[in-house]
Enzyme design. Structure first.
Site, PDB file in Angstrom:
ATOM      1  N   SER A  55      98.726  94.902  57.996  1.00 53.34           N
ATOM      2  CA  SER A  55      97.966  94.736  58.655  1.00 53.34           C
ATOM      3  C   SER A  55      97.657  94.968  60.280  1.00 53.34           C
ATOM      4  O   SER A  55      97.656  94.977  60.878  1.00 53.34           O
ATOM      5  CB  SER A  55      98.680  93.411  58.927  1.00 53.34           C
ATOM      6  OG  SER A  55      99.136  92.665  57.837  1.00 53.34           O
ATOM      7  N   ASP A  61      97.029  91.530  55.426  1.00 56.55           N
ATOM      8  CA  ASP A  61      97.345  90.493  54.914  1.00 56.55           C
ATOM      9  C   ASP A  61      96.803  89.092  55.377  1.00 56.55           C
ATOM     10  O   ASP A  61      97.098  88.461  53.953  1.00 56.55           O
ATOM     11  CB  ASP A  61      98.516  90.210  56.371  1.00 56.55           C
ATOM     12  CG  ASP A  61      98.272  89.879  58.022  1.00 56.55           C
ATOM     13  OD1 ASP A  61      96.500  90.447  57.636  1.00 56.55           O
ATOM     14  OD2 ASP A  61      99.029  89.889  58.843  1.00 56.55           O
ATOM     15  N   ARG A  71     108.782  94.380  55.864  1.00 52.74           N
ATOM     16  CA  ARG A  71     109.748  93.778  54.224  1.00 52.74           C
ATOM     17  C   ARG A  71     109.091  95.141  53.057  1.00 52.74           C
ATOM     18  O   ARG A  71     107.973  95.212  53.097  1.00 52.74           O
ATOM     19  CB  ARG A  71     108.893  92.436  54.066  1.00 52.74           C
ATOM     20  CG  ARG A  71     108.986  91.018  54.875  1.00 52.74           C
ATOM     21  CD  ARG A  71     109.583  90.056  53.931  1.00 52.74           C
ATOM     22  NE  ARG A  71     107.161  89.541  54.010  1.00 52.74           N
ATOM     23  CZ  ARG A  71     107.656  88.992  53.220  1.00 52.74           C
ATOM     24  NH1 ARG A  71     108.071  88.633  52.428  1.00 52.74           N
ATOM     25  NH2 ARG A  71     105.812  89.026  52.926  1.00 52.74           N
TER      26      ARG A  71
END
Length: 853
Positions: free
Chosen positions: A540, A593, A476
């Site tokens: 992440s 994350d 994203r």
């Protein structure tokens, strides 16, 4: 609860061995030994002993009743030289019970003159087991509770596969039949059939039979032990027909129609005329002589006309009983016919208990055939009756119990007791300390990576920020607008881009070129191409950071395997890819994350100092005192530590709780031997653990008829989302079967029950292990603060926590058990990896500006 299906029906004739049965339901109590032979002829041998049921037992208290049963059984086993054997037992209990299991039954009400105190609304099997435990010289396992009617049907069904109805017409009356599962709303499942015990003796208790009940029926009912109940039974069972005849004869005598109007003591004595008298007086050839002899013995001294009249009364009462019984039986046969959608149907089985000898049976048969002429009904006398049937059901239950033991053996390693979870918590706590200390950090499995995030939002952050979120198969790009002051808010705009497998597992240069291409597309899409915005990069994967904008990849997880990345600074790799595209961005922070999750919740709640991810992966971060972080210079303030606890156990410290299924999943993964804790707790692996268990259970013949389908052989077919669907409380077994069909698994309802149980133990273990790890972090925070009781908020993100029906509850319950001095508020994070990255970037900018000033 007696269910038809593979291996559950007596007609298979594949069981063998010795089985015990006890039969309670009338004026006598019976103990049985049944030998079942696997000789290809489905033969069995019944040996019985009859014991009386004294009034002090049938009207005493529950403990006395069950002690008496246990004493009789002990005597029977001694008589048969069985005390040295451990034997399964079937309990025929001929009273209305509510059953949810084959080995459990709650008594609804006593019938048949029984009025034992303290038994109604209790489980009669538990009561019997307690009584049997007092006999140390016998070893009996009560496996099945069976109604005598069901036992009758099962006995006949062993010899005749068409037997689908059981009928008792004797001291009591009842019927059972095989109903389609799809019609039984009280029980989950839609496949096959289940035996329904109608308990039709209570038919008419709602007034439905009032038009047919006579003054004699009402008088008999009023004088019974249970007025207003079992009205149908009181009109047709042998327990009451003799009394009904007495009441009729008494009225006729009072009206001068019998015995010259002389009312003898016999006619005034309740229970003086019994069913055996009615049966004997009804016989054709010797009926009149029998009638005269019986009436004379009762001091009634009848004339020949009296004998004819009395015989006529007996016939009418018996006829009515047979016709009413036939009408009720016809209703069941009609239902069976409709279930099968046939014009005609063939049914078999009943048990007639010496009622009016063969005349009663003949009347019943004739009436049934007239009421349902389209049903070809064959009546078969039950040999050995309910005792043999109970033993046969017990034989089935015995085999099912053996299957259950094998299932338990497979699943029990997942059931972690509290003591084991405490060990996990303590091991995790030790690993956290190793990761923080300079001399042990290099060998620590829980790396405790400094993030250089040294503060949480204070509400003054503002501006436009870009955020990148890389942590799974999708990537994203976000534009985040943060406002401060009274109108404090966060607005986000994002676009999702896929990362193809060939890029996930290609070269590092290809991966970062793809990421930068996605950023360029997003900037153009948002109309801000060329703008130099501060950027936070949510990455992440385990990174070792030297500063907030430098992160060296320790190792790939979650299916990524891009080359030339491990050991490299991912921020430098991103900057190089940006330069190759000839545009500029200000990369302020590389963010995990989990840290983003904590920061997002910290923006709403300043007490949030822990972040938890429970989704595709599993991880925790928390704010640690700088004085405890030996691998970073400085003792003042706090810094967020990214634990990367997924690697907990890679040194073997949790090998004792890893199952063979965990090892199979690990060996088949992209990183064998690594991230062992994550492979037991994260959504990416739970479905695969379930698949491995299902394969093993299928090989054992406990699932899918022993056939491993091609679908089940496919790695990754059982996604974790299916666990959430299958474990949903709102999902009936029929819907579970639909989910399994989507996976190409042709299942029965019994298969669905087992699959649901497997999913449950796997997800519960994951939640409890996750809770144990979190408890270690909480206890460390409590000790850091030096408080007796810790008040803290944990920010949580991840599909497993958010979408699984039970994971969050089990995790929270485990934390309460293992960290009882911590009061924890769990706060769901809203987009920690996107919004959190922007907030970390904003905080870093704020702190940087403060430092410059």
């Amino acid at each position: 609860v007696v269910r038809e299906g593979p291996g559950l029906w007596p007609s298979h004739g594949t069981w063998k061995g010795d089985f015990l049965a006890v039969d309670l339901g009338g004026s006598q109590f019976r103990a049985h030994q049944v030998k079942v032979f696997a000789d290809g002829k489905q033969s069995s041998q019944l040996e019985s002993k009859v014991y009386p049921t004294p009034k002090e037992v049938t009207e005493g208290n529950g403990a006395e009743l069950f002690d008496y049963i246990a004493d009789c059984l002990s005597d029977f086993m001694e008589t048969k030289n069985l005390k040295h054997k451990k034997l399964p037992l079937g309990f025929t209990f001929s009273f209305p019970c509510k059953q949810t299991k084959l080995e459990e039954g709650v008594l609804l009400a006593w019938t048949k003159h029984f009025k034992v105190r303290g038994v109604q609304d209790t489980d009669v099997v538990s009561s019997l087991r307690r009584a049997l435990q007092k006999h140390k010289d016998i070893d009996v396992d009560v496996l099945a509770l069976v109604n005598d009617t069901v036992g009758t049907m099962m006995t006949c069904g062993y010899d005749d596969q068409r037997c689908e109805v059981g009928l008792i017409i004797g001291t009591g009356t009842n019927a059972c039949y095989m109903e389609e599962m799809r019609h039984i709303s009280l029980v989950e499942g839609d496949e096959g059939r289940m035996c329904i015990n109608t308990e039709w003796g209570a038919f008419g208790d709602d007034g439905a039979l009032d038009d047919l009940r006579t003054e004699f029926d009402r008088e008999l009912d009023l004088g019974s032990l249970n007025p207003g109940k079992q009205l149908f039974e009181k009109m047709i069972s042998s327990l009451y027909l003799g009394e009904l005849v007495r009441l009729i004869l008494l009225k006729m005598t009072k009206e001068g129609l019998l015995f010259n109007g002389k009312v003898s003591t016999s006619l005034l004595t309740k229970g003086k005329i019994e069913m055996k008298h009615v049966s004997a007086m009804e016989k054709d050839k010797e009926g009149l002589s029998n009638t005269k002899e019986i009436l004379t013995d009762l001091n009634l001294f009848p004339s020949e006309e009296d004998c004819v009249a009395v015989q006529h009364v007996c016939t009418i009462v018996s006829f009515r009983s047979a016709n009413l019984c036939a009408a009720a039986l016809a209703a069941i046969l009609t239902r069976l016919r409709e279930n099968k959608k046939l014009q005609g149907c063939r049914q078999a089985c009943e048990r007639l208990r010496k009622l009016s000898a063969c005349r009663y049976a003949g009347r019943l048969h004739k009436a049934v055939r007239r009421l349902v002429p389209t049903c070809d009904v064959r009546f078969v006398l039950s040999a050995g009756g309910s005792g043999r049937g109970a033993a046969l059901v017990t034989a089935v239950a015995h085999r099912l119990a053996a299957q259950r033991r094998r299932l338990h053996a497979a699943l029990s390693p997942f059931l972690l007791p509290l003591a084991v979870l405490r060990d996990v918590r303590d091991s995790m706590r030790a690993e956290l300390e190793y990761g923080l200390k300079r001399e042990t950090q290099g060998k620590a499995t829980v790396k405790m990576l400094p993030t250089y995030v040294c503060g949480t939002p204070d509400g003054t952050e503002k501006g436009k920020f870009l955020a990148l979120d890389l942590g799974g198969t999708n990537f994203r790009v976000l534009l985040v607008k943060i406002k401060s002051g009274r109108r404090r808010s966060v607005q986000m705009y994002n676009k999702i881009f896929a990362i193809p497998l060939e890029i996930m597992q290609g070269t590092g240069e290809e991966l970062f070129d793809h990421i930068v291409q996605c950023i360029a597309d997003f900037l153009e899409y948002m109309g801000i191409k060329g703008a130099r915005l501060p950027l936070g990069f949510t990455f992440s994967f385990p990174c070792r950071q030297a500063s907030i904008d430098k992160g060296t990849l320790v190792g790939w997880t979650k299916g990524f395997k891009a080359t030339d990345c491990e050991g490299e600074d991912v921020v430098d790799m991103l900057r190089e890819a940006i330069r190759r595209r000839n545009f500029d961005l200000d990369i302020v922070a590389v963010v995990n994350d989990t840290v983003g999750t904590m920061m997002t919740c910290g923006y709403e709640d300043p007490n949030c100092e822990i972040g938890l991810i429970a989704g595709t992966g599993s991880n925790v971060c928390y704010m640690e005192d700088m004085k405890n972080i030996e691998i970073v210079e400085g003792n003042e303030g706090k810094m967020c530590i990214n634990t990367e606890w997924g690697a907990f156990g890679d040194n073997g410290c949790i090998d004792h709780i890893r199952t063979k299924y965990d090892r199979e999943v690990d060996e088949g993964s992209l990183n064998p031997g690594k991230q062992r804790y994550e492979k037991m707790t994260s959504g990416m692996y739970l479905g695969e653990i379930v698949r491995q268990i299902l394969i093993d259970l299928t090989k054992q013949g406990l699932l899918f008829r022993g056939q491993i389908s091609e679908s089940l052989r496919k790695r990754g077919i059982f996604e974790t989302k299916f666990l959430s669907q299958i474990e949903s409380d709102r999902l009936a077994l029929l819907q579970v079967r639909r989910v399994l069909r989507q996976l190409g698994l042709d299942s029965t309802c019994d298969d669905s029950i087992i699959v649901k149980e497997v999913c449950g133990v796997v997800s519960t273990r994951a939640a409890r292990l996750c809770g144990a790890g979190l408890a270690a972090v909480l206890e460390k925070k409590r000790e850091n603060r030096g408080v007796e009781r810790l008040q803290i908020t944990v920010g949580v993100d991840g599909t497993l926590y958010k979408l699984h029906p039970h994971f969050s509850r089990v995790l929270q319950e485990t934390v309460k058990e293992l960290a009882p001095q911590c009061d924890v508020t769990f706060m769901l994070s809203e987009d920690g990896s996107g919004k959190g990255a922007a907030l970390i970037t904003a905080v870093a900018k704020r702190l940087h500006n403060v430092g410059q000033k």
